[in-house]
Design an enzyme around this catalytic site. Structure first.
Site, PDB file in Angstrom:
ATOM      1  N   ASP A 178      -4.190 -17.991   2.492  1.00 51.62           N
ATOM      2  CA  ASP A 178      -5.148 -18.972   1.808  1.00 51.62           C
ATOM      3  C   ASP A 178      -5.834 -19.774   2.860  1.00 51.62           C
ATOM      4  OD1 ASP A 178      -2.533 -20.122   2.460  1.00 51.62           O
ATOM      5  OD2 ASP A 178      -2.372 -21.182   0.416  1.00 51.62           O
ATOM      6  N   LYS A 235       1.952 -14.974   4.946  1.00 51.82           N
ATOM      7  CA  LYS A 235       2.230 -16.061   3.707  1.00 51.82           C
ATOM      8  C   LYS A 235       3.810 -16.238   3.670  1.00 51.82           C
ATOM      9  CE  LYS A 235       1.000 -18.354   0.195  1.00 51.82           C
ATOM     10  NZ  LYS A 235       0.023 -19.784   0.435  1.00 51.82           N
ATOM     11  N   ASP A 285      -6.864  -6.447   4.014  1.00 51.26           N
ATOM     12  CA  ASP A 285      -7.856  -5.804   3.239  1.00 51.26           C
ATOM     13  C   ASP A 285      -8.839  -6.822   2.730  1.00 51.26           C
ATOM     14  OD1 ASP A 285      -9.289  -3.807   1.817  1.00 51.26           O
ATOM     15  OD2 ASP A 285      -8.214  -4.477  -0.030  1.00 51.26           O
ATOM     16  N   ASP A 292     -12.980  -8.364   3.964  1.00 54.15           N
ATOM     17  CA  ASP A 292     -14.519  -8.371   3.009  1.00 54.15           C
ATOM     18  C   ASP A 292     -14.851  -9.626   3.456  1.00 54.15           C
ATOM     19  OD1 ASP A 292     -13.857  -5.826   2.284  1.00 54.15           O
ATOM     20  OD2 ASP A 292     -14.245  -6.254   0.131  1.00 54.15           O
ATOM     21  N   TYR A 297       0.864  -1.019  -0.035  1.00 54.30           N
ATOM     22  CA  TYR A 297      -0.003  -0.002  -0.069  1.00 54.30           C
ATOM     23  C   TYR A 297       0.869   1.212  -0.272  1.00 54.30           C
ATOM     24  CZ  TYR A 297      -4.703  -1.824   0.673  1.00 54.30           C
ATOM     25  OH  TYR A 297      -5.759  -2.488   0.513  1.00 54.30           O
TER      26      TYR A 297
HETATM   27  C1  IPM Z   1     -10.636  -0.644   2.565  1.00 55.33           C
HETATM   28  C2  IPM Z   1     -10.822  -0.270   1.502  1.00 55.33           C
HETATM   29  C3  IPM Z   1      -9.562   0.639   0.992  1.00 55.33           C
HETATM   30  C4  IPM Z   1      -8.311  -0.232   1.431  1.00 55.33           C
HETATM   31  C5  IPM Z   1      -9.587   1.346  -0.459  1.00 55.33           C
HETATM   32  C6  IPM Z   1     -10.734   2.273  -0.800  1.00 55.33           C
HETATM   33  C7  IPM Z   1      -7.993   2.155  -0.875  1.00 55.33           C
HETATM   34  O1  IPM Z   1     -10.861  -1.210   0.554  1.00 55.33           O
HETATM   35  O2  IPM Z   1     -10.665   0.464   3.589  1.00 55.33           O
HETATM   36  O3  IPM Z   1     -10.783  -1.754   2.988  1.00 55.33           O
HETATM   37  O4  IPM Z   1      -8.000  -1.008   0.265  1.00 55.33           O
HETATM   38  O5  IPM Z   1      -7.584   0.051   2.304  1.00 55.33           O
HETATM   39 MG    MG Z   2     -11.118  -2.967   1.544  1.00 55.06          MG
END
Ligand code: IPM
Ligand code: MG
Length: 357
Positions: free
Chosen positions: A228, A196, A252, A256, A144
């Protein structure tokens, strides 16, 4: 009345401003109920502002003067969402979100994964007790924040790179935070490190630091999984998780997955934190431009971000009240869905505000 907390508010793009309006509605009610005081300062940053100030021709994302003002005066920041197809991919995200994460050294990205109502979970036979974990994502390093490079750009020999880069200090402080959190949570008293190291040999740094810092926490059991496998276990056996710590990029991705097993992006919130300092709170979801201005987006995740902000500011009781009220409204079907369009944005905000009062 306690001291007044100054909150910087950035609605941002798409549905951001609408969900933030509901978050602030909730904050208002909490303030009167718990005798707290908040003063908000709204900033216009996001893609509209970038376009209005010149766009590709020198448009502003987060001007330095405003950034210094927030840094000097505010106790917390509430952000809606950033992301709009009218700007080049990543430009405004970098200019607003990354400016705050890096500029304020918000090295912890705290992402609780908690199921409030078992009917929201897409996993078979899992209950509220099975999905209750916190992912601690490192928030200032990794690919990042490394410089991208492109050699021989546009030719068949092009090479693009953006290294995964970790410092000893950056790794150590986030791992230490996670151990402390595992201790404070007092759930299973274990910390899972996700990396990893079998393929990315640079993760050996994480392996060593995890073990070394762990000697200071003999009461916390150390566990390890490769990213993974961790994604697989999170779906198959979420009840195995308590606190997990991982790198920025893996964090990140896996959060999700976490958002999905707790009911979707409509409920997942996060704190970008520097302990004891000005920190940033936001829903995990994006800006959903197609729903912009339609009053259909679900504001629950932003309300949960407000709850995290209350906690960070030391108002644990207020945080618990918001969290348990939203959980009750979900279980009682007052909030009928976490998807967009079932109830309006403002209707859900009103429901939560009334229930809190
Ligand atoms: C998050 C988002 C951000 C990230 C993006 C929008 C840059 O996906 O906060 O998880 O990857 O950190
Ligand atoms: Mg994200």
């Amino acid at each position: 009345m306690s001291t007044t907390h100054k909150i910087a508010v950035i609605g941002g793009d798409g549905i951001g401003p609408e969900v933030v309006t509901e978050g602030l509605k909730v904050l208002d009610v909490v303030a009167s109920r718990f005798n707290l005081s908040f003063e908000t300062v709204t900033y216009p940053f996001g893609t509209d502002h970038w376009l209005a100030t010149g766009g590709t021709d020198g448009g502003e994302t987060f001007p330095k003067s405003a950034f210094e003002e927030v840094k000097a005066n505010c106790d917390a920041i509430l952000l809606g969402a950033i992301g709009d197809p009218r700007a080049p991919v990543g430009l405004v995200e970098h200019g607003v979100i990354m400016t705050m994460r890096l500029g304020l050294d918000l090295f912890v990205n705290l992402r609780p994964v908690k199921l409030y109502d078992r009917r929201l979970c897409p996993l078979k036979d899992k209950t509220e007790a099975d999905v209750d974990m916190v992912i601690v994502r490192e928030n200032t390093e990794d690919a990042y924040t490394a410089q991208p490079t492109f050699e021989h750009k546009g030719t068949p020999d092009e090479v693009a790179s953006q290294p995964m880069r970790y410092t000893r200090k950056g790794t150590e402080r986030v791992i230490r935070y996670a151990y402390d959190l595992a201790r404070r949570r007092n759930k299973d008293k274990k910390l899972l490190m996700i990396d990893k190291a079998n393929a990315v040999r640079a993760h050996d740094l994480w392996t060593r630091v995890f073990a070394e810092v762990g000697t200071e926490y003999p009461d916390i059991a150390q566990e390890h999984a490769y990213i993974d496998a961790a994604c697989m276990w999170m779906v198959k056996n979420p009840e195995w998780f308590d606190v997990a710590v991982t790198t920025n990029l893996f964090g990140d991705i896996i959060t999700d997955v976490g958002a999905m097993i707790q009911g979707g992006l409509g409920v997942a919130a996060s704190g970008n934190i520097h302990p004891g300092r000005l920190s940033l709170f936001e829903p995990i979801h994006g800006s959903a431009p197609k729903y912009k201005g339609k009053n259909v987006a679900n504001p629950v995740a932003t309300v949960m971000a407000v709850a995290m902000m209350l906690d960070h500011l030391g108002h644990t009781e207020a945080k618990t009240h918001v969290e348990s009220t939203v959980a009750r409204l979900l279980r009682e079907d007052a909030i009928k869905s976490l998807s967009a369009g079932v109830q309006s944005t403002s209707e859900i905000g009103d429901l939560i505000a009334d229930a809190l009062a």
